[in-house]
Design an enzyme around this catalytic site. Structure first.
Site, PDB file in Angstrom:
ATOM      1  N   TYR A 233     -14.680   0.901   4.430  1.00  0.00           N
ATOM      2  CA  TYR A 233     -14.167   1.765   5.497  1.00  0.00           C
ATOM      3  C   TYR A 233     -14.453   3.234   5.170  1.00  0.00           C
ATOM      4  CZ  TYR A 233     -11.009   3.377   9.157  1.00  0.00           C
ATOM      5  OH  TYR A 233     -10.471   3.989  10.272  1.00  0.00           O
TER       6      TYR A 233
ATOM      7  N   LEU B 115      -7.111  -5.707   4.693  1.00  0.00           N
ATOM      8  CA  LEU B 115      -6.388  -6.939   5.013  1.00  0.00           C
ATOM      9  C   LEU B 115      -7.285  -8.172   4.962  1.00  0.00           C
ATOM     10  CD1 LEU B 115      -4.031  -5.786   7.900  1.00  0.00           C
ATOM     11  CD2 LEU B 115      -3.399  -6.392   5.555  1.00  0.00           C
ATOM     12  N   GLU B 116      -8.574  -7.988   5.147  1.00  0.00           N
ATOM     13  CA  GLU B 116      -9.503  -9.128   5.117  1.00  0.00           C
ATOM     14  C   GLU B 116      -9.967  -9.487   3.706  1.00  0.00           C
ATOM     15  OE1 GLU B 116      -8.859  -7.705   8.877  1.00  0.00           O
ATOM     16  OE2 GLU B 116      -9.974  -6.479   7.447  1.00  0.00           O
TER      17      GLU B 116
ATOM     18  N   VAL C  79      -7.074   2.667   1.132  1.00  0.00           N
ATOM     19  CA  VAL C  79      -6.181   2.893   2.268  1.00  0.00           C
ATOM     20  C   VAL C  79      -5.567   4.281   2.071  1.00  0.00           C
ATOM     21  CG1 VAL C  79      -4.239   2.011   3.602  1.00  0.00           C
ATOM     22  CG2 VAL C  79      -5.670   0.413   2.292  1.00  0.00           C
ATOM     23  N   ILE C  80      -5.836   5.187   3.012  1.00  0.00           N
ATOM     24  CA  ILE C  80      -5.301   6.544   2.947  1.00  0.00           C
ATOM     25  C   ILE C  80      -4.193   6.676   3.978  1.00  0.00           C
ATOM     26  CG2 ILE C  80      -5.826   9.002   3.212  1.00  0.00           C
ATOM     27  CD1 ILE C  80      -8.723   8.367   2.391  1.00  0.00           C
TER      28      ILE C  80
ATOM     29  N   THR D  84       0.988   6.817  10.942  1.00  0.00           N
ATOM     30  CA  THR D  84       1.813   5.684  11.388  1.00  0.00           C
ATOM     31  C   THR D  84       2.193   4.787  10.217  1.00  0.00           C
ATOM     32  OG1 THR D  84      -0.029   4.160  11.764  1.00  0.00           O
ATOM     33  CG2 THR D  84       0.505   5.694  13.558  1.00  0.00           C
TER      34      THR D  84
ATOM     35  N   HIS E 297       1.246   1.839   9.848  1.00  0.00           N
ATOM     36  CA  HIS E 297       0.160   0.892   9.584  1.00  0.00           C
ATOM     37  C   HIS E 297      -0.246   0.937   8.102  1.00  0.00           C
ATOM     38  CE1 HIS E 297      -3.301  -1.629  10.389  1.00  0.00           C
ATOM     39  NE2 HIS E 297      -4.110  -0.717   9.871  1.00  0.00           N
TER      40      HIS E 297
ATOM     41  N   ASN F  36      -7.388  -6.187  -8.774  1.00  0.00           N
ATOM     42  CA  ASN F  36      -7.061  -5.502  -7.521  1.00  0.00           C
ATOM     43  C   ASN F  36      -7.419  -4.024  -7.632  1.00  0.00           C
ATOM     44  OD1 ASN F  36      -6.029  -4.428  -5.190  1.00  0.00           O
ATOM     45  ND2 ASN F  36      -4.004  -5.345  -5.404  1.00  0.00           N
TER      46      ASN F  36
ATOM     47  N   ARG G 293      -9.901   8.846  -8.037  1.00  0.00           N
ATOM     48  CA  ARG G 293      -9.676   7.484  -8.530  1.00  0.00           C
ATOM     49  C   ARG G 293     -10.928   6.620  -8.454  1.00  0.00           C
ATOM     50  NH1 ARG G 293      -5.281   9.874  -7.306  1.00  0.00           N
ATOM     51  NH2 ARG G 293      -3.271   9.315  -8.223  1.00  0.00           N
TER      52      ARG G 293
END
Length: 177
Positions: free
Chosen positions: A28, A60-61, A84-85, A89, A91, A115, A129
């Protein structure tokens, strides 16, 4: 600041037989994902392992793809990479919590997974990171997977003279009588 602290890093895992790792990445944020992939590949190759890379649409996938690969292929371990930033919201919370929980559940089923899904407040945190020359979280996720593979090989090795024989051996022995 976490980047200024010193942390113990375990010695690199060693293997008699090469390791085959699947890197599952959500690109992403492509530049961040590419840095994490570079770190993961360097760690896998440093221990003589091989790798394949697949891409999925989002964090999520990632656990779903790992579960599918476990059922349908023959990898020794898995590296989950993504970022994931935090946005405006909730989400963010759902994606972070659910992807992490699903990976943990797969691990508890015996899969060897590192992970490396970053969960950060802003892009700068992600860049630091992901950078292989800085915090190298991609390399760290690969190292975690490799250490788990080493443990599974240690504990999964054949045992002689202890416990029961597997049912397939007992059936074979009975058939020889």
């Amino acid at each position: 600041m976490a980047g200024a602290e010193n942390h113990y890093i375990m010695p690199r895992a060693e293997f008699d037989k090469p390791v085959k790792i699947l890197i599952v990445v959500s690109p992403y944020y492509k530049d961040i994902a590419d840095n994490m992939i570079a770190g993961a590949i360097a760690e896998i190759e440093a221990c003589g392992g091989t790798h394949e890379i697949i891409e999925v649409p989002g964090a999520l996938e990632i656990p779903t793809a790992i579960a599918m690969a476990e059922r349908l292929s023959n990898y020794d371990g898995y590296v989950a990479l993504g970022c994931v930033i935090r946005g405006e919201t909730t989400h963010y919370d759902t994606v972070c919590n659910d992807s992490s929980r699903a990976i943990q559940l797969l691990g508890l089923q015996g899969l060897c997974i590192g992970n490396g899904i970053l969960t950060v407040e802003n892009r700068k945190q992600a860049e630091v990171r992901a950078d292989p020359q800085d915090q190298n979280k991609g390399g760290g996720a690969a190292a975690a997977a490799l250490h788990l593979v080493a443990l599974s090989r240690k504990w999964g090795s054949p045992r002689t003279g202890v416990g029961f024989k597997p049912a397939t051996e007992e059936i074979q022995l009975a058939g020889d009588l």
